[in-house]
Design a protein around this motif. Structure first.
Motif, PDB file in Angstrom:
ATOM      1  N   HIS A  68      -0.154   2.524   3.376  1.00 31.97           N
ATOM      2  CA  HIS A  68      -0.531   2.181   2.103  1.00 31.97           C
ATOM      3  C   HIS A  68       0.142   1.726   1.136  1.00 31.97           C
ATOM      4  O   HIS A  68      -0.030   1.623  -0.070  1.00 31.97           O
ATOM      5  N   PHE A  69       1.127   0.753   1.779  1.00 36.38           N
ATOM      6  CA  PHE A  69       1.903  -0.305   0.965  1.00 36.38           C
ATOM      7  C   PHE A  69       0.940  -1.632   1.017  1.00 36.38           C
ATOM      8  O   PHE A  69       1.419  -2.336   1.523  1.00 36.38           O
ATOM      9  N   SER A  70       0.117  -1.447   0.209  1.00 35.33           N
ATOM     10  CA  SER A  70      -0.883  -2.599   0.364  1.00 35.33           C
ATOM     11  C   SER A  70      -0.413  -3.970  -0.351  1.00 35.33           C
ATOM     12  O   SER A  70      -0.626  -4.839   0.454  1.00 35.33           O
TER      13      SER A  70
ATOM     14  N   PHE B  73     -16.059   5.391   4.872  1.00 38.74           N
ATOM     15  CA  PHE B  73     -15.987   4.440   3.867  1.00 38.74           C
ATOM     16  C   PHE B  73     -14.753   4.699   2.864  1.00 38.74           C
ATOM     17  O   PHE B  73     -14.878   5.664   2.207  1.00 38.74           O
ATOM     18  N   SER B  74     -13.683   3.768   2.993  1.00 39.43           N
ATOM     19  CA  SER B  74     -12.564   4.298   2.037  1.00 39.43           C
ATOM     20  C   SER B  74     -11.721   3.105   1.524  1.00 39.43           C
ATOM     21  O   SER B  74     -10.614   2.877   2.024  1.00 39.43           O
ATOM     22  N   PRO B  75     -12.230   2.646   0.431  1.00 46.46           N
ATOM     23  CA  PRO B  75     -11.654   1.428  -0.172  1.00 46.46           C
ATOM     24  C   PRO B  75     -10.180   2.099  -0.992  1.00 46.46           C
ATOM     25  O   PRO B  75     -10.473   2.921  -1.806  1.00 46.46           O
ATOM     26  N   ILE B  76      -9.553   1.072  -1.317  1.00 50.83           N
ATOM     27  CA  ILE B  76      -8.261   1.649  -2.185  1.00 50.83           C
ATOM     28  C   ILE B  76      -8.555   1.018  -3.508  1.00 50.83           C
ATOM     29  O   ILE B  76      -9.006  -0.116  -3.715  1.00 50.83           O
ATOM     30  N   PHE B  77      -7.718   1.763  -4.592  1.00 51.02           N
ATOM     31  CA  PHE B  77      -7.860   1.444  -5.777  1.00 51.02           C
ATOM     32  C   PHE B  77      -6.456   1.600  -6.596  1.00 51.02           C
ATOM     33  O   PHE B  77      -5.550   2.552  -5.868  1.00 51.02           O
TER      34      PHE B  77
ATOM     35  N   PHE C 103     -17.736  12.386  -2.278  1.00 44.24           N
ATOM     36  CA  PHE C 103     -16.712  11.798  -1.845  1.00 44.24           C
ATOM     37  C   PHE C 103     -15.480  12.568  -2.306  1.00 44.24           C
ATOM     38  O   PHE C 103     -15.458  13.158  -2.970  1.00 44.24           O
ATOM     39  N   ASP C 104     -14.468  12.143  -1.525  1.00 46.58           N
ATOM     40  CA  ASP C 104     -12.974  12.721  -1.771  1.00 46.58           C
ATOM     41  C   ASP C 104     -12.279  11.597  -2.419  1.00 46.58           C
ATOM     42  O   ASP C 104     -12.502  10.457  -2.279  1.00 46.58           O
ATOM     43  N   ILE C 105     -11.122  12.085  -3.167  1.00 47.29           N
ATOM     44  CA  ILE C 105     -10.095  11.284  -3.725  1.00 47.29           C
ATOM     45  C   ILE C 105      -8.812  11.513  -2.753  1.00 47.29           C
ATOM     46  O   ILE C 105      -8.252  12.522  -2.809  1.00 47.29           O
ATOM     47  N   LEU C 106      -8.261  10.410  -1.979  1.00 44.52           N
ATOM     48  CA  LEU C 106      -7.040  10.451  -1.285  1.00 44.52           C
ATOM     49  C   LEU C 106      -5.991   9.702  -2.293  1.00 44.52           C
ATOM     50  O   LEU C 106      -6.013   8.559  -2.737  1.00 44.52           O
TER      51      LEU C 106
ATOM     52  N   MET D 273      -4.621   4.992  -4.735  1.00 46.49           N
ATOM     53  CA  MET D 273      -5.579   5.829  -4.316  1.00 46.49           C
ATOM     54  C   MET D 273      -6.480   5.338  -3.553  1.00 46.49           C
ATOM     55  O   MET D 273      -6.630   4.189  -3.713  1.00 46.49           O
ATOM     56  N   ALA D 274      -7.443   6.217  -2.882  1.00 45.54           N
ATOM     57  CA  ALA D 274      -8.558   5.543  -2.084  1.00 45.54           C
ATOM     58  C   ALA D 274      -9.666   6.573  -2.327  1.00 45.54           C
ATOM     59  O   ALA D 274      -9.620   7.975  -2.268  1.00 45.54           O
TER      60      ALA D 274
END
Length: 313
Positions: free
Chosen positions: A50-52, A172-176, A194-197, A203-204
């Motif tokens: 997740h080093f986007s 379904f898990s988009p990054i923010f 939904f969950d928050i990762l 975060m996603a």
């Protein structure tokens, strides 16, 4: 984190050895040269962790080599000191092209599937200013999927069409950016859980959604946070390594600490989305939607690390 450093990462790919190693040789086939296919594996690893922002920067660095030799072909190996293929480099390397395709599909687009367990994953890590992405004919076994993804200031809309996919589930898990508030997630007009990762840089959202119909519409309401936008490297044949490197980002809901590396004495710019959320910056300056970073140091043409902190509301 060292993979993001200028010791290893250049504006055109990743060296096999750090330029600080006593064995480093920028034209050594396995001792410091840049291989696009190895760059691709590092690129995928960045996305997996997740080093986007760093992932996008490296993907753009590698993709530019499709224009280095024959159009659409990728060179085998390049110098570790200058953006130029080595004399022994083969100009038509399929595995070098794979170094772009793999992190593009599995990293940036976040696509993966399992035909046995009937799972289709869409975990995109798009830059925050991308408004629309359309994907067509992603195949998993005998099934295939189409996606339209749209992002506005406070809303995500995603339509997924599935073909011959009875019994499949969508992950379904988009990054923010950290600090983003997810107000709701609806599928075909119905609220879904939904969950928050939580990750170090971002975060996603994560939701498991049955593909119960050939078409599903996902809608999310969000309250956006400040987001850094990725650096698009600018380098030409023969150039040395000189672009800004994002070493690490540590984010929380009210501040972002960013460590970068750049050439001493140089000034760099980082664009942000929603600069109105910035209260102050220590170690850099804000000009409209640009963060201006002046790299201090004692030696010209040497990469130096520098920390700046963004305080947000």
């Amino acid at each position: 984190v060292k993979l993001n450093s200028a010791d290893l990462t250049t504006d055109w790919g990743v060296r096999l050895l750090s330029n600080r190693s006593k064995f480093y040789n920028p034209v050594g086939y396995n001792y410091g040269a840049v291989w696009p296919f190895v760059t691709g594996w590092v690129n995928l690893a960045l996305y997996r962790h997740h080093f986007s922002l760093q992932g996008f920067q490296l993907l753009k660095s590698n993709a530019q080599h499709t224009f280095t030799d024959h159009l659409g072909m990728m060179p085998e190996v390049l110098s570790g000191a200058f953006n130029i293929p080595l004399e022994e480099s083969v100009s038509q390397q399929g595995f070098s092209s794979g170094g772009v395709v793999l992190p593009l599909v599995r990293g940036l687009l976040g696509l993966q599937g399992n035909a046995v367990d009937k799972i289709f994953e869409f975990r995109p890590q798009f830059p925050a200013d991308w408004n629309q992405v359309s994907l067509r004919n992603y195949q998993v076994g005998n099934s295939h999927f189409d996606i339209d993804f749209q992002r506005s200031n406070d809303q995500i809309k995603c339509t997924v069409w599935s073909h011959n996919a009875n019994g499949y589930k969508l992950i379904f898990s988009p990054i923010f950016g950290k600090g983003t508030t997810i107000q709701s997630l609806m599928v075909n007009g119905n609220d879904r859980q939904f969950d928050i990762l939580d990750y170090s840089q971002n975060m996603a959202v994560s939701a498991e959604l049955p593909l119960a119909a050939p078409e599903i519409k996902i809608e999310m309401k969000i309250k956006p946070a400040l987001e850094l936008l990725p650096i698009v490297p600018v380098t030409h044949t023969g150039d040395p390594n000189k672009g800004l490197k994002i070493w690490s980002i540590t984010s929380s809901s009210d501040k972002i600490e960013v460590t970068v590396e750049g050439l001493s004495g140089e000034t760099y710019q980082l664009r942000v989305l929603h600069p109105e959320k910035i209260i102050k910056i220590e170690g850099a300056a804000l000009k409209q939607d640009m963060i201006i970073v002046n790299i201090t140091g004692n030696s010209d043409n040497e990469f130096t690390s520098q920390l700046f902190t963004i305080f947000t509301q």
